[in-house]
Motif scaffolding. Structure first.
Motif, PDB file in Angstrom:
ATOM      1  N   HIS A  37     -38.413  17.133  38.034  1.00 45.71           N
ATOM      2  CA  HIS A  37     -37.624  16.082  37.389  1.00 45.71           C
ATOM      3  C   HIS A  37     -38.522  14.924  36.973  1.00 45.71           C
ATOM      4  CE1 HIS A  37     -34.482  17.891  40.258  1.00 45.71           C
ATOM      5  NE2 HIS A  37     -34.227  18.350  39.036  1.00 45.71           N
ATOM      6  N   PHE A  38     -38.601  14.697  35.661  1.00 41.51           N
ATOM      7  CA  PHE A  38     -39.413  13.622  35.108  1.00 41.51           C
ATOM      8  C   PHE A  38     -38.523  12.612  34.393  1.00 41.51           C
ATOM      9  CE2 PHE A  38     -42.356  17.071  35.668  1.00 41.51           C
ATOM     10  CZ  PHE A  38     -43.553  16.451  36.029  1.00 41.51           C
ATOM     11  N   LEU A  39     -38.704  11.349  34.742  1.00 41.67           N
ATOM     12  CA  LEU A  39     -37.979  10.304  34.031  1.00 41.67           C
ATOM     13  C   LEU A  39     -38.590  10.018  32.672  1.00 41.67           C
ATOM     14  CD1 LEU A  39     -37.293   7.769  36.923  1.00 41.67           C
ATOM     15  CD2 LEU A  39     -35.601   9.160  35.708  1.00 41.67           C
ATOM     16  N   SER A  40     -39.882  10.285  32.534  1.00 39.48           N
ATOM     17  CA  SER A  40     -40.546  10.103  31.243  1.00 39.48           C
ATOM     18  C   SER A  40     -41.822  10.929  31.223  1.00 39.48           C
ATOM     19  CB  SER A  40     -40.875   8.623  30.989  1.00 39.48           C
ATOM     20  OG  SER A  40     -41.792   8.138  31.949  1.00 39.48           O
ATOM     21  N   PHE A  41     -42.308  11.186  30.023  1.00 40.28           N
ATOM     22  CA  PHE A  41     -43.533  11.958  29.850  1.00 40.28           C
ATOM     23  C   PHE A  41     -44.166  11.604  28.515  1.00 40.28           C
ATOM     24  CE2 PHE A  41     -45.793  15.498  27.938  1.00 40.28           C
ATOM     25  CZ  PHE A  41     -46.709  15.805  28.917  1.00 40.28           C
ATOM     26  N   ASP A  42     -45.489  11.463  28.532  1.00 39.08           N
ATOM     27  CA  ASP A  42     -46.258  11.235  27.310  1.00 39.08           C
ATOM     28  C   ASP A  42     -47.572  11.996  27.482  1.00 39.08           C
ATOM     29  OD1 ASP A  42     -47.735  10.338  25.148  1.00 39.08           O
ATOM     30  OD2 ASP A  42     -47.203   8.223  25.412  1.00 39.08           O
ATOM     31  N   GLY A  43     -47.798  12.984  26.652  1.00 36.17           N
ATOM     32  CA  GLY A  43     -48.976  13.833  26.805  1.00 36.17           C
ATOM     33  C   GLY A  43     -50.230  13.290  26.155  1.00 36.17           C
ATOM     34  N   ARG A  44     -50.171  12.138  25.512  1.00 39.39           N
ATOM     35  CA  ARG A  44     -51.325  11.598  24.798  1.00 39.39           C
ATOM     36  C   ARG A  44     -52.290  10.884  25.738  1.00 39.39           C
ATOM     37  NH1 ARG A  44     -48.145   7.958  20.618  1.00 39.39           N
ATOM     38  NH2 ARG A  44     -47.184   7.418  22.634  1.00 39.39           N
ATOM     39  N   ASP A  45     -53.567  10.854  25.341  1.00 39.71           N
ATOM     40  CA  ASP A  45     -54.575  10.018  25.991  1.00 39.71           C
ATOM     41  C   ASP A  45     -54.625  10.208  27.509  1.00 39.71           C
ATOM     42  OD1 ASP A  45     -56.584   8.119  26.159  1.00 39.71           O
ATOM     43  OD2 ASP A  45     -55.192   6.441  26.321  1.00 39.71           O
ATOM     44  N   GLY A  46     -54.735  11.459  27.938  1.00 35.41           N
ATOM     45  CA  GLY A  46     -54.827  11.739  29.367  1.00 35.41           C
ATOM     46  C   GLY A  46     -53.500  11.950  30.048  1.00 35.41           C
ATOM     47  N   GLY A  47     -52.421  11.441  29.442  1.00 36.68           N
ATOM     48  CA  GLY A  47     -51.085  11.704  29.953  1.00 36.68           C
ATOM     49  C   GLY A  47     -50.485  10.587  30.774  1.00 36.68           C
ATOM     50  N   ARG A  48     -49.175  10.411  30.618  1.00 34.31           N
ATOM     51  CA  ARG A  48     -48.384   9.480  31.413  1.00 34.31           C
ATOM     52  C   ARG A  48     -47.155  10.242  31.896  1.00 34.31           C
ATOM     53  NH1 ARG A  48     -52.273   7.668  29.422  1.00 34.31           N
ATOM     54  NH2 ARG A  48     -52.588   5.738  28.239  1.00 34.31           N
ATOM     55  N   THR A  49     -46.848  10.147  33.179  1.00 33.66           N
ATOM     56  CA  THR A  49     -45.666  10.811  33.710  1.00 33.66           C
ATOM     57  C   THR A  49     -45.022   9.939  34.772  1.00 33.66           C
ATOM     58  OG1 THR A  49     -46.791  11.945  35.544  1.00 33.66           O
ATOM     59  CG2 THR A  49     -46.737  13.088  33.424  1.00 33.66           C
ATOM     60  N   VAL A  50     -43.706  10.094  34.908  1.00 32.33           N
ATOM     61  CA  VAL A  50     -42.969   9.469  35.996  1.00 32.33           C
ATOM     62  C   VAL A  50     -42.090  10.557  36.592  1.00 32.33           C
ATOM     63  CG1 VAL A  50     -41.360   7.654  36.696  1.00 32.33           C
ATOM     64  CG2 VAL A  50     -42.991   7.226  34.829  1.00 32.33           C
ATOM     65  N   GLU A  51     -42.502  11.105  37.743  1.00 38.77           N
ATOM     66  CA  GLU A  51     -41.798  12.234  38.344  1.00 38.77           C
ATOM     67  C   GLU A  51     -41.031  11.793  39.579  1.00 38.77           C
ATOM     68  OE1 GLU A  51     -42.488  16.905  39.641  1.00 38.77           O
ATOM     69  OE2 GLU A  51     -44.224  15.609  39.320  1.00 38.77           O
ATOM     70  N   VAL A  52     -39.832  12.354  39.739  1.00 36.75           N
ATOM     71  CA  VAL A  52     -38.951  12.031  40.853  1.00 36.75           C
ATOM     72  C   VAL A  52     -38.957  13.175  41.853  1.00 36.75           C
ATOM     73  CG1 VAL A  52     -36.570  11.522  41.538  1.00 36.75           C
ATOM     74  CG2 VAL A  52     -37.480  10.604  39.386  1.00 36.75           C
ATOM     75  N   PHE A  53     -39.089  12.825  43.135  1.00 37.21           N
ATOM     76  CA  PHE A  53     -39.021  13.785  44.233  1.00 37.21           C
ATOM     77  C   PHE A  53     -37.838  13.386  45.113  1.00 37.21           C
ATOM     78  CE2 PHE A  53     -43.242  13.576  42.639  1.00 37.21           C
ATOM     79  CZ  PHE A  53     -43.762  14.857  42.729  1.00 37.21           C
ATOM     80  N   GLY A  54     -36.827  14.248  45.160  1.00 39.27           N
ATOM     81  CA  GLY A  54     -35.615  13.933  45.892  1.00 39.27           C
ATOM     82  C   GLY A  54     -34.490  13.564  44.943  1.00 39.27           C
ATOM     83  N   ASP A  55     -33.351  13.221  45.521  1.00 41.75           N
ATOM     84  CA  ASP A  55     -32.154  12.899  44.744  1.00 41.75           C
ATOM     85  C   ASP A  55     -32.116  11.400  44.489  1.00 41.75           C
ATOM     86  OD1 ASP A  55     -29.681  12.641  43.593  1.00 41.75           O
ATOM     87  OD2 ASP A  55     -28.541  13.099  45.415  1.00 41.75           O
ATOM     88  N   LEU A  56     -32.543  10.985  43.306  1.00 41.73           N
ATOM     89  CA  LEU A  56     -32.596   9.568  42.985  1.00 41.73           C
ATOM     90  C   LEU A  56     -31.204   8.952  42.925  1.00 41.73           C
ATOM     91  CD1 LEU A  56     -34.399   7.171  42.236  1.00 41.73           C
ATOM     92  CD2 LEU A  56     -34.267   7.916  39.836  1.00 41.73           C
ATOM     93  N   SER A  57     -30.210   9.736  42.538  1.00 39.00           N
ATOM     94  CA  SER A  57     -28.856   9.185  42.367  1.00 39.00           C
ATOM     95  C   SER A  57     -28.251   8.727  43.686  1.00 39.00           C
ATOM     96  CB  SER A  57     -27.946  10.222  41.706  1.00 39.00           C
ATOM     97  OG  SER A  57     -27.745  11.339  42.566  1.00 39.00           O
TER      98      SER A  57
END
Length: 346
Positions: free
Chosen positions: A108-128
């Protein structure tokens, strides 16, 4: 030319002595000089950046309900798959394999950007439904190609926290290489801090009842320090930190409890905690966060090294989980004092 009196001796001009720099500043400057020579050589050997399309523009996360989160996760997954196809077309099989794993519907990723080495925001567990949320901010040498260590640490912390908690791995900035001038200067952190501040503000708006803690490793602690002012978080935890750019925790201008820890085997203890202002840039990040004069609450980080703070079974992982849960960490601080006592929660 004026003549000098008969029998007088000519004046001797004494050479001026160079101004002495403080020992820590001399060391920091020496490291910068070495890095400025080594890094261009390392950079010359790196492969070209893997192309990726610009990510879709996502609306702010107004709520963290299951339906809203599922929609966000699906949008990020589509971006990951597109980046994976681009990496495969570029001939980078390693990056393509990493992205195929990231596109797994179980992740589960809240956001992703594959440019320039990459940016990600990944969730572990039930955020809700999480009542406790830890946001991990990594340090140098973290990218899509070296994401495994951050993911493993986030997973370990989520398991240590148990039910009712979520961990977010926030790779929201271009991290510096460990051996580089950028790792000694605040430039990348200055760029990253507004992004982290915006993300945490969005998160706390979406989950107003949750207890949020920032866990900041190495260079990530410089990013957290820049973002700290006004954040609605319970804790800001600095571990393996080179400094924060300020000389006292009070200058972070935060209502959060500021914690600091360093493992006994962490090489960061040998790095000069100094700040040297040069004509074009500032080198170093000032006071050591685990020093008494900095004013943070120091917790026991155990015997581990610089990359061991989130290692399963470690003292540091156990104490980080206790802090996120609003509990006092156990063990002894580096000064030999117990870390007991009442703590303040935001």
């Amino acid at each position: 030319m004026a003549s000098r009196p008969h029998g007088s001796r000519p004046r001797r001009t004494r050479p001026r002595r160079a101004a002495k720099l403080p020992p820590g500043s001399r060391h920091a400057l020496a490291v910068l000089v070495m890095a400025s020579v080594v890094v261009p050589l390392l950079g010359a050997a790196r492969p070209a950046a893997v192309p990726a399309a610009a990510p879709a523009v996502l609306s702010p996360l107004r709520a963290a309900t299951p339906a809203v989160l599922d929609e966000r996760y699906a949008a990020s997954r589509a971006g990951i798959r597109a980046a994976g196809s681009a990496a495969a077309g570029h001939g980078d099989r390693s990056r393509a394999a990493v992205l195929r794993a990231m596109a797994d519907p179980a992740r589960h990723f809240l956001s992703f950007d594959g440019r320039d080495g990459g940016r990600t925001v990944e969730v572990f567990g039930d955020l809700s439904g999480a009542g406790r949320i830890a946001v991990l901010v990594p340090g140098s040498d973290t990218s899509l190609d070296r994401y495994g260590r951050l993911r493993a640490g986030a997973s370990a912390l989520r398991r240590e926290l148990g039910g009712g908690a979520a961990v977010i791995a926030w790779l929201g900035y271009r991290t510096p290489a460990t051996v580089s001038p950028q790792a000694l200067t605040p430039g990348l952190a200055d760029e990253a801090a507004p992004r982290l501040r915006a993300f945490v503000a969005e998160l706390t708006d979406a989950r107003p009842g949750a207890r949020v803690s920032l866990l900041c490793h190495s260079y990530g602690s410089v990013v957290c320090a820049g973002a700290a002012h006004g954040l609605r978080v319970a804790d800001i935890v600095l571990y393996g930190s080179p400094g924060t750019g300020v000389d006292h925790a009070g200058r972070l201008r935060t209502g959060a409890t500021v914690w600091a820890g360093r493992g006994d085997g962490d090489w960061m203890a040998e790095v000069p905690h100094a700040r040297l202002r040069l004509p074009c840039l500032t080198v170093g990040f000032g006071a050591d966060p685990v020093s008494k004069g900095f004013g943070a609450r120091v917790f026991d980080a155990g015997p581990g090294g610089h990359s061991d703070y989130l290692r399963p079974g470690s003292v540091s992982l156990r104490n980080l989980a206790r802090i996120v849960s609003g509990r006092t960490p156990s063990g002894r601080t580096p000064s030999g004092q117990t870390s007991s006592g009442e703590r303040r929660d935001a």
